[in-house]
Motif scaffolding. Structure first.
Motif, PDB file in Angstrom:
ATOM      1  N   MET A   9       0.832  -1.204   0.000  1.00 31.08           N
ATOM      2  CA  MET A   9       0.000   0.000   0.000  1.00 31.08           C
ATOM      3  C   MET A   9       0.869   1.258   0.000  1.00 31.08           C
ATOM      4  O   MET A   9       0.658   2.175  -0.804  1.00 31.08           O
ATOM      5  CB  MET A   9      -0.932   0.002   1.213  1.00 31.08           C
ATOM      6  CG  MET A   9      -1.918   1.161   1.200  1.00 31.08           C
ATOM      7  SD  MET A   9      -2.999   1.190   2.630  1.00 31.08           S
ATOM      8  CE  MET A   9      -1.946   2.008   3.804  1.00 31.08           C
ATOM      9  N   SER A  12       2.816   1.685  -3.312  1.00 31.69           N
ATOM     10  CA  SER A  12       1.911   2.073  -4.411  1.00 31.69           C
ATOM     11  C   SER A  12       1.491   3.534  -4.284  1.00 31.69           C
ATOM     12  O   SER A  12       1.504   4.293  -5.261  1.00 31.69           O
ATOM     13  CB  SER A  12       0.665   1.183  -4.425  1.00 31.69           C
ATOM     14  OG  SER A  12       1.019  -0.149  -4.636  1.00 31.69           O
ATOM     15  N   LEU A  13       1.094   3.910  -3.061  1.00 30.16           N
ATOM     16  CA  LEU A  13       0.662   5.303  -2.852  1.00 30.16           C
ATOM     17  C   LEU A  13       1.826   6.265  -3.080  1.00 30.16           C
ATOM     18  O   LEU A  13       1.656   7.331  -3.687  1.00 30.16           O
ATOM     19  CB  LEU A  13       0.092   5.477  -1.441  1.00 30.16           C
ATOM     20  CG  LEU A  13      -1.225   4.749  -1.171  1.00 30.16           C
ATOM     21  CD1 LEU A  13      -1.634   4.909   0.287  1.00 30.16           C
ATOM     22  CD2 LEU A  13      -2.329   5.262  -2.084  1.00 30.16           C
ATOM     23  N   PHE A  15       4.324   5.827  -5.015  1.00 38.43           N
ATOM     24  CA  PHE A  15       4.621   5.901  -6.448  1.00 38.43           C
ATOM     25  C   PHE A  15       3.661   6.846  -7.169  1.00 38.43           C
ATOM     26  O   PHE A  15       4.087   7.744  -7.905  1.00 38.43           O
ATOM     27  CB  PHE A  15       4.555   4.495  -7.072  1.00 38.43           C
ATOM     28  CG  PHE A  15       4.758   4.490  -8.559  1.00 38.43           C
ATOM     29  CD1 PHE A  15       5.996   4.779  -9.112  1.00 38.43           C
ATOM     30  CD2 PHE A  15       3.710   4.210  -9.423  1.00 38.43           C
ATOM     31  CE1 PHE A  15       6.192   4.789 -10.488  1.00 38.43           C
ATOM     32  CE2 PHE A  15       3.884   4.217 -10.798  1.00 38.43           C
ATOM     33  CZ  PHE A  15       5.137   4.509 -11.331  1.00 38.43           C
ATOM     34  N   VAL A  16       2.352   6.642  -6.954  1.00 40.54           N
ATOM     35  CA  VAL A  16       1.399   7.472  -7.712  1.00 40.54           C
ATOM     36  C   VAL A  16       1.427   8.928  -7.243  1.00 40.54           C
ATOM     37  O   VAL A  16       1.400   9.855  -8.062  1.00 40.54           O
ATOM     38  CB  VAL A  16      -0.047   6.911  -7.666  1.00 40.54           C
ATOM     39  CG1 VAL A  16      -0.115   5.551  -8.322  1.00 40.54           C
ATOM     40  CG2 VAL A  16      -0.598   6.843  -6.262  1.00 40.54           C
ATOM     41  N   TRP A  17       1.506   9.145  -5.937  1.00 38.01           N
ATOM     42  CA  TRP A  17       1.568  10.531  -5.443  1.00 38.01           C
ATOM     43  C   TRP A  17       2.894  11.186  -5.830  1.00 38.01           C
ATOM     44  O   TRP A  17       2.936  12.352  -6.213  1.00 38.01           O
ATOM     45  CB  TRP A  17       1.368  10.572  -3.925  1.00 38.01           C
ATOM     46  CG  TRP A  17      -0.079  10.572  -3.533  1.00 38.01           C
ATOM     47  CD1 TRP A  17      -0.789   9.529  -3.003  1.00 38.01           C
ATOM     48  CD2 TRP A  17      -1.012  11.657  -3.648  1.00 38.01           C
ATOM     49  NE1 TRP A  17      -2.097   9.899  -2.802  1.00 38.01           N
ATOM     50  CE2 TRP A  17      -2.269  11.197  -3.174  1.00 38.01           C
ATOM     51  CE3 TRP A  17      -0.918  12.968  -4.117  1.00 38.01           C
ATOM     52  CZ2 TRP A  17      -3.407  12.005  -3.149  1.00 38.01           C
ATOM     53  CZ3 TRP A  17      -2.062  13.770  -4.081  1.00 38.01           C
ATOM     54  CH2 TRP A  17      -3.277  13.293  -3.609  1.00 38.01           C
ATOM     55  N   LEU A  19       4.815  10.475  -8.391  1.00 38.30           N
ATOM     56  CA  LEU A  19       4.819  10.772  -9.833  1.00 38.30           C
ATOM     57  C   LEU A  19       3.974  12.013 -10.128  1.00 38.30           C
ATOM     58  O   LEU A  19       4.399  12.900 -10.886  1.00 38.30           O
ATOM     59  CB  LEU A  19       4.276   9.562 -10.608  1.00 38.30           C
ATOM     60  CG  LEU A  19       4.253   9.670 -12.130  1.00 38.30           C
ATOM     61  CD1 LEU A  19       5.667   9.791 -12.689  1.00 38.30           C
ATOM     62  CD2 LEU A  19       3.556   8.449 -12.753  1.00 38.30           C
ATOM     63  N   ALA A  20       2.805  12.084  -9.518  1.00 35.94           N
ATOM     64  CA  ALA A  20       1.921  13.230  -9.775  1.00 35.94           C
ATOM     65  C   ALA A  20       2.552  14.533  -9.273  1.00 35.94           C
ATOM     66  O   ALA A  20       2.533  15.554  -9.970  1.00 35.94           O
ATOM     67  CB  ALA A  20       0.564  12.999  -9.111  1.00 35.94           C
TER      68      ALA A  20
END
Lengths: 30, 540
Positions: A9, A12-13, A15-17, A19-20
């Motif tokens: 978790m 993953s979080l 990575f996406v945060w 990257l954004a």
């Protein structure tokens, strides 16, 4: 929640945060 | 140095106002109900946390590369004066075959709009109901049955259709149709871009509020200590590595990425066609994908299943996307006490925003096409597209009993055709247009470079990945959907409607070909645009 669950978790979080935030910082800094 | 450009077929006033605006518009197109409802259920069923391995693999090997290709092709087509998927594909794919295959890039948005508008009306109806006192679950003896009844009344899927139900869905549907029309009629910058620039942050605020409420639920029922937030997160995220050995898991991951990012949908090509040569497409494309992932993993992955598990246990956290969003979560909100209606209103308003930012993107590509192919004015094109899309949506509304019309379009157009268009696009980009030329074009005005490894990914890995996923998808699903199509008159009529729209669009492409040739436009992409000569010297 297992330790592996926490790891998946959080990674993953992150990575996406991450990257954004990286993308928007570059967009907004121009 | 001056940059001579070919004249557009029809003078268009459409243009993006800001760089951030186009990113938010593309993100708005991508962020939809699937982010909040489909993703968590798919992940939990396919290995939980372990699902993220194939999921991120698909993002990097399929979603982001095809997205970059679409952004680049759209901008390239726009430089030659074209803004629609058939015209752009004709230029990039160099000929009639690619141009007519590009019709799929119009068929998908206009046909998906036919049922998406109806779902949009559901979300608004739920949001309105919660904002004005709830859906009556707190007084119900059997909350689950009442939530199911409410959904059946709103959707009309239990009986003969929503027109025969006592709810107000038809009124909300009309409102949604008018609202979509109004925003599209206002034009790209004043309509879609402006709306998305408010709707996307508003959606994020709603998501954060709902997320905070869900993560602070603790253990609502002390008599059931195992039903707590941490275990709810565990239900979604605990990895089952055995799932990685199943082909289904990898297919589900690819499918989720694919449909979530709106690649192969025909929208990105149209949106990017309004960019200028010096505008960035690489960082913009990545940012739009990253924004979608934040809503999907960062919000969808934490809210939906966690809330359902905390109040209803593992059995409540199962079921399809619609069941989870429209039947289970209302029961969860009823357990939240005084804040339940507020959280419910925010949740469904957030879904409504997600739906409308997507539905707007479905009308715009077809409007652009009608304008440039047939030569209609902006207002005439909006009127024609709205009439076609609304009549189709009215059919889905009328035939909503059992949801057959919706399911038929969703599978054949909103699923199968997307694979086909994405395959056509990546093959045209990497093999016909040329991967080196394509990447060089992508790098014009780029604020970041596409890593070299993506040359290989876009040319070989993405098409092969797509082929495997598509074949497996057909093997798994095609048979039963073909049976369903042949055994239902509603399904067959719906498919007839889709084919009629396809023929109509093909006819318009033919008219467009004649007009574009008469105007001396390079519709087969046989010569580079004048400003393309600058590419050779750099950015390889």
């Amino acid at each position: 929640m297992t330790t592996a669950g926490w790891i998946f978790m959080i990674v993953s979080l992150a990575f996406v945060w991450g990257l954004a935030i990286w993308c928007f910082r570059r967009i907004l800094s121009d | 140095m001056s940059e001579p450009r070919e004249p557009p077929p029809v003078p268009t006033t459409d243009a993006w106002g800001t760089r951030l605006g186009v990113i938010l518009a593309v993100s708005g197109s991508a962020v939809g109900l699937g982010n909040f409802l489909r993703f968590p259920g798919t992940a939990a069923e396919n290995g939980g946390g372990a699902f993220m391995i194939p999921y991120f693999a698909a993002l990097l090997l399929l979603g982001i590369p095809i997205g970059w290709a679409e952004w680049t092709m759209g901008r390239y087509g726009g430089r030659k004066g074209f803004h629609s998927c058939p015209a752009v594909m004709g230029v990039v794919g160099r000929g009639r075959v690619a141009r007519y295959l590009g019709v799929i890039g119009l068929l998908i948005p206009v046909c998906v709009y036919m049922y998406y508008g109806l779902i949009e009306a559901w979300t608004l109806q739920y949001a309105w109901a919660y904002a004005t006192g709830g859906i009556g679950l707190d007084q119900a003896a059997d909350q689950v049955a009442h939530a199911n009844d409410f959904f059946d009344t709103v959707s009309g899927e239990r009986g003969d259709g929503v027109l025969y139900e006592s709810g107000n869905t038809f009124v909300f549907w009309i409102f949604v149709m008018v609202l979509n029309t109004w925003f599209v009629a206002r034009g790209l910058s004043k309509g879609i871009e402006k709306f998305c620039s408010y709707a996307m942050p508003a959606m994020a605020v709603c998501a954060v509020i709902v997320l905070v409420r869900v993560l602070t639920l603790g253990t609502p029922d002390p008599s059931k200590p195992e039903l707590n937030v941490v275990n709810g997160l565990g239900y979604m995220w605990n990895p089952d590595f055995g799932a990685l050995a199943r082909a289904d898991t990898w297919l589900a991951a690819a499918g989720q990425i694919f449909f979530s990012l709106s690649v192969g949908f025909g929208v990105i090509v149209n949106y990017a066609s309004y960019l200028r040569k010096k505008d960035d497409v690489v960082l913009s494309g990545l940012t739009a994908s990253a924004t979608n992932e934040v809503f999907e993993v960062g919000f969808g992955g934490l809210i939906t299943l966690t809330a359902a598990f905390v109040f209803l246990g593992a059995s409540g956290a199962t079921g399809g996307a619609f069941a989870l969003g429209f039947k289970t979560l209302p029961v969860v909100f009823a357990h939240m006490g005084a804040l339940g209606n507020l959280i419910g209103a925010l949740w469904f308003f957030m879904l409504f925003l997600a739906a409308i930012t997507s539905s707007l993107s479905m009308l715009q590509p077809v409007k652009s096409f009608v304008q440039e192919a047939v030569g209609l004015s902006h207002r005439q094109a909006v009127a024609l597209v709205v009439v076609i899309a609304s009549l189709g949506s009215l059919w889905v509304l009328w035939a909503s009993g059992g949801g057959v019309a919706r399911h038929t379009i969703d599978f054949w157009v909103g699923t199968a055709f997307i694979f086909v268009l994405a395959a056509v696009q990546i093959v045209c980009f990497a093999w016909v247009f040329g991967i080196d030329r394509g990447l060089a074009d992508a790098h014009h005005g780029a604020k970041m470079r596409i890593p070299r490894v993506f040359r290989f990914v876009m040319k070989y890995v993405a098409p092969a990945y797509l082929l495997v996923v598509f074949v497996a998808f057909c093997v798994q699903s095609l048979g039963k959907h073909l049976d369903a199509l042949l055994s239902s008159s509603i399904a067959a009529t719906t498919m007839g409607l889709v084919l009629f729209v396809m023929l109509l669009l093909c006819g318009m492409v033919r008219i467009g070909e004649i007009r574009w040739r008469a105007q001396g436009l390079d519709l087969d992409g046989t010569r580079p645009p004048d400003d393309d000569l600058e590419i050779d010297g750099d950015a390889r």
